[in-house]
Design a protein around this motif. Structure first.
Motif, PDB file in Angstrom:
ATOM      1  N   HIS A  87     -12.518 -18.165  -1.702  1.00 50.26           N
ATOM      2  CA  HIS A  87     -13.183 -19.418  -1.315  1.00 50.26           C
ATOM      3  C   HIS A  87     -12.307 -20.277  -0.393  1.00 50.26           C
ATOM      4  N   VAL A  88     -12.826 -20.562   0.808  1.00 53.25           N
ATOM      5  CA  VAL A  88     -12.066 -21.288   1.828  1.00 53.25           C
ATOM      6  C   VAL A  88     -11.543 -22.631   1.296  1.00 53.25           C
ATOM      7  N   ASP A  89     -12.382 -23.392   0.603  1.00 56.83           N
ATOM      8  CA  ASP A  89     -11.932 -24.711   0.121  1.00 56.83           C
ATOM      9  C   ASP A  89     -10.747 -24.589  -0.837  1.00 56.83           C
ATOM     10  N   ASN A 185     -21.328 -13.697   5.948  1.00 53.02           N
ATOM     11  CA  ASN A 185     -21.562 -14.368   4.653  1.00 53.02           C
ATOM     12  C   ASN A 185     -22.648 -13.655   3.846  1.00 53.02           C
ATOM     13  N   GLU A 194     -19.691 -22.084  -6.461  1.00 56.83           N
ATOM     14  CA  GLU A 194     -18.834 -22.942  -5.623  1.00 56.83           C
ATOM     15  C   GLU A 194     -19.200 -22.723  -4.158  1.00 56.83           C
ATOM     16  N   LEU A 196     -21.890 -22.107  -0.869  1.00 53.74           N
ATOM     17  CA  LEU A 196     -22.980 -22.988  -0.438  1.00 53.74           C
ATOM     18  C   LEU A 196     -24.343 -22.697  -1.085  1.00 53.74           C
ATOM     19  N   LEU A 199     -24.542 -23.077  -4.975  1.00 52.30           N
ATOM     20  CA  LEU A 199     -24.234 -24.472  -5.290  1.00 52.30           C
ATOM     21  C   LEU A 199     -25.447 -25.352  -4.983  1.00 52.30           C
ATOM     22  N   PRO A 211     -24.054 -31.518  -1.359  1.00 50.94           N
ATOM     23  CA  PRO A 211     -23.051 -31.910  -0.348  1.00 50.94           C
ATOM     24  C   PRO A 211     -23.111 -31.032   0.900  1.00 50.94           C
ATOM     25  N   VAL A 212     -23.328 -31.674   2.051  1.00 52.06           N
ATOM     26  CA  VAL A 212     -23.314 -30.950   3.328  1.00 52.06           C
ATOM     27  C   VAL A 212     -22.102 -31.441   4.110  1.00 52.06           C
ATOM     28  N   ASN A 218     -22.672 -26.479  11.402  1.00 50.85           N
ATOM     29  CA  ASN A 218     -21.976 -25.187  11.421  1.00 50.85           C
ATOM     30  C   ASN A 218     -22.967 -24.057  11.142  1.00 50.85           C
ATOM     31  N   ARG A 220     -23.728 -20.061  10.013  1.00 50.84           N
ATOM     32  CA  ARG A 220     -23.274 -18.862   9.319  1.00 50.84           C
ATOM     33  C   ARG A 220     -24.352 -17.787   9.458  1.00 50.84           C
ATOM     34  N   TRP A 222     -26.123 -14.851   7.589  1.00 45.25           N
ATOM     35  CA  TRP A 222     -26.268 -14.506   6.164  1.00 45.25           C
ATOM     36  C   TRP A 222     -26.830 -13.105   5.941  1.00 45.25           C
ATOM     37  N   ASN A 255     -26.178 -24.793   8.739  1.00 39.37           N
ATOM     38  CA  ASN A 255     -26.156 -25.149   7.316  1.00 39.37           C
ATOM     39  C   ASN A 255     -27.288 -26.101   6.945  1.00 39.37           C
ATOM     40  N   ARG A 287     -14.962 -30.167   6.131  1.00 38.63           N
ATOM     41  CA  ARG A 287     -13.850 -29.292   5.725  1.00 38.63           C
ATOM     42  C   ARG A 287     -12.809 -29.286   6.848  1.00 38.63           C
ATOM     43  N   HIS A 290     -12.772 -26.525  10.000  1.00 40.97           N
ATOM     44  CA  HIS A 290     -14.070 -25.885   9.748  1.00 40.97           C
ATOM     45  C   HIS A 290     -14.552 -25.065  10.950  1.00 40.97           C
ATOM     46  N   TYR A 347     -15.130 -32.646  -4.877  1.00 42.18           N
ATOM     47  CA  TYR A 347     -16.150 -33.506  -4.266  1.00 42.18           C
ATOM     48  C   TYR A 347     -15.998 -35.000  -4.568  1.00 42.18           C
TER      49      TYR A 347
HETATM   50  P1  TYD Z   1     -19.091 -21.180   1.977  1.00 45.84           P
HETATM   51  O1  TYD Z   1     -20.243 -20.725   1.110  1.00 45.84           O
HETATM   52  O2  TYD Z   1     -17.917 -21.824   1.326  1.00 45.84           O
HETATM   53  O3  TYD Z   1     -18.668 -19.918   2.857  1.00 45.84           O
HETATM   54  P2  TYD Z   1     -17.644 -19.837   4.126  1.00 45.84           P
HETATM   55  O4  TYD Z   1     -16.885 -21.098   4.240  1.00 45.84           O
HETATM   56  O5  TYD Z   1     -16.774 -18.690   3.736  1.00 45.84           O
HETATM   57  O6  TYD Z   1     -18.504 -19.560   5.314  1.00 45.84           O
HETATM   58  O7  TYD Z   1     -19.663 -22.219   3.054  1.00 45.84           O
HETATM   59  C1  TYD Z   1     -20.718 -21.855   3.932  1.00 45.84           C
HETATM   60  C2  TYD Z   1     -20.908 -23.012   4.891  1.00 45.84           C
HETATM   61  O8  TYD Z   1     -21.408 -24.150   4.162  1.00 45.84           O
HETATM   62  C3  TYD Z   1     -19.625 -23.493   5.550  1.00 45.84           C
HETATM   63  O9  TYD Z   1     -19.932 -23.886   6.890  1.00 45.84           O
HETATM   64  C4  TYD Z   1     -19.206 -24.712   4.728  1.00 45.84           C
HETATM   65  C5  TYD Z   1     -20.544 -25.274   4.267  1.00 45.84           C
HETATM   66  N1  TYD Z   1     -20.555 -25.942   2.938  1.00 45.84           N
HETATM   67  C6  TYD Z   1     -21.158 -27.202   2.808  1.00 45.84           C
HETATM   68  O10 TYD Z   1     -21.671 -27.784   3.780  1.00 45.84           O
HETATM   69  N2  TYD Z   1     -21.179 -27.778   1.556  1.00 45.84           N
HETATM   70  C7  TYD Z   1     -20.629 -27.185   0.461  1.00 45.84           C
HETATM   71  O11 TYD Z   1     -20.651 -27.771  -0.649  1.00 45.84           O
HETATM   72  C8  TYD Z   1     -20.035 -25.888   0.610  1.00 45.84           C
HETATM   73  C9  TYD Z   1     -19.412 -25.184  -0.556  1.00 45.84           C
HETATM   74  C10 TYD Z   1     -20.022 -25.314   1.878  1.00 45.84           C
END
Ligand code: TYD
Ligand code: NAD
Length: 350
Positions: A87-89, A185, A194, A196, A199, A211-212, A218, A220, A222, A255, A287, A290, A347
Motif C-alpha cells: 500500500h502506497v500510503d 490496479n 485500505e 480505494l 474502502l 475520502p478523495v 488521477n 488508474r 483497473w 478516481n 497524497r 501522487h 485520515y
Molecule cells: P490505491 O487503491 O491506494 O492504489 P494505488 O495508489 O496503488 O494506485 O489508490 C488508487 C487511487 O485512489 C490513487 O490515485 C489514490 C486514490 N485514493 C483516494 O483518492 N482516496 C483513498 O482513500 C485512497 C486509499 C486512494
C-alpha cells in the motif's frame, strides 16, 4: 508432479492465484507461504483450505535460515512470488518495511533458489509478480509498454522496481529461469479495505465520508483480480525464461468518476434515493508524490499468449459490490482492531 511455493497467498491477489492453481491443477502441490501481516488473512482461502494438494506455511520471506530450510525440506520446482508490502500510503509512513520485504525478501528468495536449483534451471521457474507503478507516472497520453524505462516515485514503487531489477540480474548473471509481470490496479473480492475501491464501498455502505485525494483527477487502469490470476497462470506456464509481460485491461478511470459510479451502483443496490451516496464524497489533502496516470499496453500478452480480460469493468464492479454486500462478516473482521487505528492515523488530519 509440480511443487509450487506461492508467496503472499493469504493476501488479496495471492489468494485468487492460490485458489486458481489448487482447483485447476489437482496434480500440483501448492504451498502458500505467508507471514500473515495485517494484509494476510487465511479466511480468504476457507473454501480450499482442506484440499489435499494445498498447504499453508507461516513464515517471513526475509528470514534467510527459514527460507533455506523450507527449500531443503520441500524441494519446490517453482515459486510464484506475490508477498509484498503493497500500500502506497503505508510506504510513505514506513518506507523501511517496504525495503525489507519487497527488496531484501525478494533477493533472499532469489538467492535461495539460485543455490537449490543450480544445475536444474531449465526445470525450475521463479515468477515475480510486479506492478505497473514501477514505470512512474504518465501525462494525458501514452501507455506503459515492456520497454518503458523505470521511473518510480513512491517508496512502494521504488521497492518494487528494486526487486524487479534484482530478478533480472539473477537471470542475466546466474541464468536463473525468471519471469516478471507488471500489472495495473486490481479490484475484486478479498481486497483489503485500505485500497480505494473496497474502502469506498465500505464507507458508502456505512454512510461515512468517502475520502478523495486532491481533486480526484488521477487516473488508474483497473483490472478484475481473477483476470490477473488467469494471466499469471498463462504466463507461468508459457513464458520464455527472462521475459516480462505487462497485464492490463485498457480500462482507465479518473478516481472521481469511479467513485461516482460506485455511488450510483450502491444507491441502486441499497435502495437509496439517486444522488444520496454522492453526498459522502469528501475531498482531502492529496497524497505526496501522487502519480497522475497509469495505463498499461498489454499488446504483447494478447499477441503472444492470447490473453484478454474475460469481463467488462461494469460487470466486474457489480460482482465486486455484490460480494462486499454479501460478505459483511469478512469486512467486519478485517476492519476491526488495527485497521481502526490505521484509519484514524491516515485520515484524521487530511
Ligand atoms: P490505491 O487503491 O491506494 O492504489 P494505488 O495508489 O496503488 O494506485 O489508490 C488508487 C487511487 O485512489 C490513487 O490515485 C489514490 C486514490 N485514493 C483516494 O483518492 N482516496 C483513498 O482513500 C485512497 C486509499 C486512494
Ligand atoms: P496484499 O497486501 O493484499 O497481500 C500481500 C501478502 O503478502 C499478505 O498476505 C501478507 O501477509 C504477505 N506478506 C507481506 N510481507 C511478507 C513477508 N515478509 N513474508 C511473507 N509474506 C508476507 O497485496 P496484493 O494487493 O495481493 O499484491 C500482491 C502482489 O501483487 C504484490 O507483490 C504487489 O506488488 C503486486 N501487485 C498488486 C496490484 C494491486 O492492484 N493490488 C497490482 C499489481 C501488482
Amino acid at each position: 508432479m509440480k511443487k509450487i511455493i506461492i508467496t503472499g497467498g493469504a493476501g488479496f491477489i495471492g489468494s485468487h492465484v492460490v485458489r486458481r492453481f489448487v482447483k485447476n491443477y489437482p496434480h500440483y502441490h501448492i504451498i502458500n507461504l505467508d507471514k500473515l501481516t495485517y494484509a494476510g488473512n487465511l479466511a480468504n482461502l476457507r473454501d480450499i483450505e482442506h484440499n489435499s494438494n494445498y498447504r499453508f506455511v507461516k513464515g517471513d520471506i526475509v528470514d534467510i535460515e527459514f527460507i533455506n530450510k523450507l527449500f531443503e525440506a520441500e524441494k519446490p520446482d517453482a515459486i510464484i512470488h506475490l508477498a509484498a508490502e503493497s500500500h502506497v500510503d503505508r510506504s510513505i509512513s514506513n518506507p523501511l518495511d517496504f525495503v525489507m520485504t519487497n527488496v531484501v525478501g525478494t533477493v533472499n528468495l532469489l538467492n535461495t533458489a539460485r543455490h537449490h536449483w543450480r544445475g536444474n534451471y531449465d526445470k525450475t521457474r521463479f515468477y515475480h509478480v510486479s506492478t505497473d507503478e514501477v514505470y512512474g507516472s504518465l501525462g494525458e497520453t501514452g501507455m506503459f509498454t515492456e520497454q518503458t524505462a523505470y521511473d518510480p516515485h513512491s517508496p512502494y514503487s521504488a521497492s518494487k522496481a528494486g526487486s524487479d531489477h534484482f530478478v533480472r540480474a539473477y537471470h542475466d548473471t546466474y541464468g536463473l529461469n525468471t519471469v516478471i509481470s507488471n500489472c495495473s490496479n486490481n479490484y475484486g473480492s478479498y481486497h483489503f479495505p485500505e485500497k480505494l475501491i473496497p474502502l469506498a464501498i465500505n464507507n458508502i455502505k456505512q454512510n461515512k465520508p468517502v475520502p478523495v485525494y486532491g481533486k480526484g483527477e488521477n487516473v488508474r487502469d483497473w483490472l478484475w483480480v481473477e483476470d490477473h490470476a488467469r494471466a499469471i497462470d498463462l504466463i507461468f506456464h508459457k513464458a520464455a525464461a527472462g521475459s516480462t509481460y505487462n497485464i492490463g485491461g485498457h480500462n482507465e478511470w479518473k478516481n472521481i468518476d469511479l467513485i461516482k459510479l460506485l455511488c450510483r451502483i450502491l444507491d441502486r443496490k441499497l435502495g437509496r434515493v439517486a444522488g444520496e451516496s454522492e453526498k459522502l464524497i469528501t475531498f482531502v489533502t492529496d497524497r505526496a508524490g501522487h502519480d497522475l496516470r497509469y495505463a498499461i499496453d498489454a499488446t504483447k500478452l494478447k499477441q503472444e499468449l492470447g490473453w484478454v480480460p474475460s469481463i467488462t469493468f461494469e460487470e466486474g464492479l457489480e460482482k465486486t459490490v455484490d460480494w462486499y454486500l454479501a460478505n459483511e462478516d469478512w469486512l467486519k473482521d478485517v476492519t476491526s482492531g488495527h485497521y481502526q487505528q490505521y484509519y484514524q492515523e491516515q485520515y484524521a488530519n487530511r
